[in-house]
Structures are given as C-alpha cells and as structure tokens.
Design a protein around this motif. Structure first.
Motif, mmCIF file in Angstrom:
data_model
loop_
_atom_site.group_PDB
_atom_site.id
_atom_site.type_symbol
_atom_site.label_atom_id
_atom_site.label_comp_id
_atom_site.label_asym_id
_atom_site.label_seq_id
_atom_site.Cartn_x
_atom_site.Cartn_y
_atom_site.Cartn_z
ATOM 1 N N ALA A 261 0.951 -0.836 0.239
ATOM 2 C CA ALA A 261 -0.146 0.109 0.393
ATOM 3 C C ALA A 261 1.339 1.349 0.557
ATOM 4 O O ALA A 261 0.368 2.713 -0.631
ATOM 5 C CB ALA A 261 -1.101 -0.271 1.231
ATOM 6 N N SER A 262 1.560 1.301 0.500
ATOM 7 C CA SER A 262 3.197 2.104 0.961
ATOM 8 C C SER A 262 3.446 2.538 -0.473
ATOM 9 O O SER A 262 4.369 3.805 -0.654
ATOM 10 C CB SER A 262 4.518 1.659 1.760
ATOM 11 N N ARG A 264 1.343 3.580 -3.033
ATOM 12 C CA ARG A 264 0.171 4.335 -3.579
ATOM 13 C C ARG A 264 -0.151 5.126 -3.087
ATOM 14 O O ARG A 264 -0.404 5.930 -3.298
ATOM 15 C CB ARG A 264 -0.778 3.086 -4.391
ATOM 16 N N VAL A 265 0.135 5.093 -1.490
ATOM 17 C CA VAL A 265 -0.504 5.667 -0.904
ATOM 18 C C VAL A 265 0.137 6.338 0.543
ATOM 19 O O VAL A 265 1.318 5.159 0.731
ATOM 20 C CB VAL A 265 -1.515 4.753 0.202
ATOM 21 N N SER A 266 0.346 7.737 0.184
ATOM 22 C CA SER A 266 1.311 8.005 1.474
ATOM 23 C C SER A 266 0.994 7.568 3.007
ATOM 24 O O SER A 266 -0.079 7.815 3.642
ATOM 25 C CB SER A 266 1.319 9.629 1.268
ATOM 26 N N PHE A 267 1.768 7.204 3.995
ATOM 27 C CA PHE A 267 0.894 7.074 5.367
ATOM 28 C C PHE A 267 1.102 8.181 5.864
ATOM 29 O O PHE A 267 -0.169 9.004 6.656
ATOM 30 C CB PHE A 267 2.498 6.380 6.057
ATOM 31 N N ARG A 269 -0.126 10.951 4.940
ATOM 32 C CA ARG A 269 -1.358 11.835 4.216
ATOM 33 C C ARG A 269 -2.522 10.950 4.919
ATOM 34 O O ARG A 269 -3.662 12.039 5.471
ATOM 35 C CB ARG A 269 -0.888 12.103 2.802
ATOM 36 N N VAL A 270 -2.470 9.709 4.761
ATOM 37 C CA VAL A 270 -3.256 9.056 5.918
ATOM 38 C C VAL A 270 -2.944 9.806 7.686
ATOM 39 O O VAL A 270 -4.334 9.084 7.732
ATOM 40 C CB VAL A 270 -2.991 7.289 5.689
#
Length: 286
Positions: A261-262, A264-267, A269-270
C-alpha cells in the motif's frame, strides 16, 4: 529479570549515542541529513539503537542458563534476535551511507534490478531476506518446515521494511516500535515458544526506543535505515516466537499489505487525515 532487558538496552543506547555524537565515525557530515522541515538531523541514532538492542539481548542471554519456567530466555532465541538486529542494521547502514538517491521505494529498486542495475536498495532486499531466513531457522530449529520457514523469512524481512516506512517524521517510527513491542510484551502465555522469550525480544526493541525518543521527537536525530530496519527485524523475530503457523501467515498478510500500500498511498497523508492518528503522531514533538 525480563523487564531489565529493556533497561539495559535503553542505557546502552544512550551511552552509545553520546559516544557516537562526540566522536562520529568518518566525521559529522557523513551522518548528517536534512529533514522534511529543513533542519540538520543526525543518523547516528540508528547505530545507537541497534547496539542498544544488542546490549539488551546480551543481558537477556544471562538468563539463558536457567531452568525453563524460571524466567529464562532460550539462548537460541537470543542469538536469533541478535542475528536479526545485526543483519538488518548492517545493510541499513549501507543504504544510509551509500544509497542511491534517485531510486525510491520497493518498485523503484526492483525496476532498477530488472534493468541490470544493482542498487543498495536491491542489495538490502536480498540481505534482509537472508537475515530473515537465518533468524527463522534459529527460532524454529528442529521444528522448521519449508513453508513455515519461507513465511517466517518474509515476515522478518517485511517487518524490517515496514518500520522503515514510518521513519519520515520525528518520533513516528519509534512510536510504532513501542506500540508493537508493548502489545507483544503484554501478550498472553499462548504460543509455540516460551512467552518469556517473546517479552525479552519485545523489550530489547522497546528499551532503546524509549531512551532515544526525546532526541528523535526534538528533530535532532532519526533512526535512518540502520535503526528502523533493526527495530523492525527484531519485532518480526518476536512475532515468530509468539505466533504459530496460521498466526504468522496472518501477520505476514498484514505486513505485506501495508508495504504494498505504501507504494501507492502516503502514510503521512493517511495519518494527517485521521484525527486520532494525527494527534498520536504529533504527541511530544518540539
């Protein structure tokens, strides 16, 4: 006796950090980076963490000769933890000091490898895999099975990588380490290996984290790959001692999902978008 493992590790980490900052190997510049906030930050916290954790494990080894059930920690488990910390820290230091800055993330390093370019990141993937294999074999010993060994190998290597992904803001990776170590240390007495061994490994990870947290939160130091990989590998080893085959497989699924997931997704930002996580993340920062 087990709780003293954390104290020994924390004391050792502080002492090593003081020595390293006074006499930095290769000079201050070699270990200085610029943080996200534009401040100068030292990576010497990483070696201090790793050596502190090894000190905690060395203290745990003093109980290895006691009879089972008397608070003893098996020598094999201590050696496994030391192997995990050492392998992860050494290859992490390679990435910290000589890593390519133009290649980022798991996808980037694997892509470079497909093009015939060997980066420190791809080297780290291989060495962490070998470290995970050795660690798993040391934990399981005579009870080792091929599938279980492969799962354990991936769990240790993946855990090392996962903690490193959180080392982007002051105190974040250490808080993750402390949270995971706390859950493992406080767990019940079920498991294929002595619960005391799990607690010893978890506390060896937690002690240096507590001791070095103030410097990290102040934005003066960070774990870097050296410390974050070592912390994650040690937590992965603790998971091996706590979980049976199904538990390990479930833990690996969670770790793998987060690592993928990292990409594609910024930790960050989450975390910033989630109020509870945001407040925990900012807690204690200067």
């Amino acid at each position: 006796m087990t709780w003293s493992v954390g104290a020994a590790g924390g004391t050792g980490a502080v002492a090593v950090y003081a020595l390293l900052t006074r006499w930095p190997p290769g000079g201050v510049e070699r270990w200085t980076r610029t943080s996200h906030a534009g401040r100068s930050v030292t990576l010497l916290e990483g070696p201090a963490y790793a050596l502190g954790a090894l000190g905690g494990l060395a203290w745990a080894a003093t109980t290895s000769g006691r009879p089972r059930g008397s608070g003893s920690v098996g020598a094999g488990t201590v050696v496994a933890g030391a192997a995990a910390v050492t392998g992860a820290a050494v290859v992490g230091a390679l990435d910290d000091l000589a890593g390519a800055t133009d290649v980022k993330g798991l996808r980037g390093h694997l892509g470079a490898l497909r093009e015939g370019r060997v980066t420190t990141g791809s080297t780290k993937i291989a060495v962490l895999g070998l470290t995970g294999l050795v660690t798993t074999l040391l934990v399981d010993r005579a009870g080792a099975r091929l599938l279980g060994t492969l799962v354990g190998t991936a769990l240790v290597a993946g855990s090392a990588n996962l903690v490193n992904l959180f080392d982007l803001r002051p105190g974040r990776a250490l808080k993750v380490t402390l949270g995971a170590a706390g859950l493992l240390a406080a767990g019940g007495d079920a498991g294929p290996v002595q619960p005391e061994a799990t607690r010893a490994l978890a506390l060896a990870a937690a002690g240096p984290a507590v001791a070095l947290l103030p410097e990290d939160l102040a934005g003066r130091a960070m774990l870097g790959d050296t410390g974050a990989n070592a912390a994650g590998a040690l937590l992965g080893t603790a998971l091996l001692t706590r979980l049976g085959p199904r538990g390990r497989l479930g833990a690996l699924a969670v770790v793998s999902a987060l690592v993928l997931a990292s990409e594609r997704v910024s930790f960050t930002r989450v975390i910033e978008a989630t109020p509870v996580l945001r407040e925990l993340d900012r807690l204690g920062r200067s």
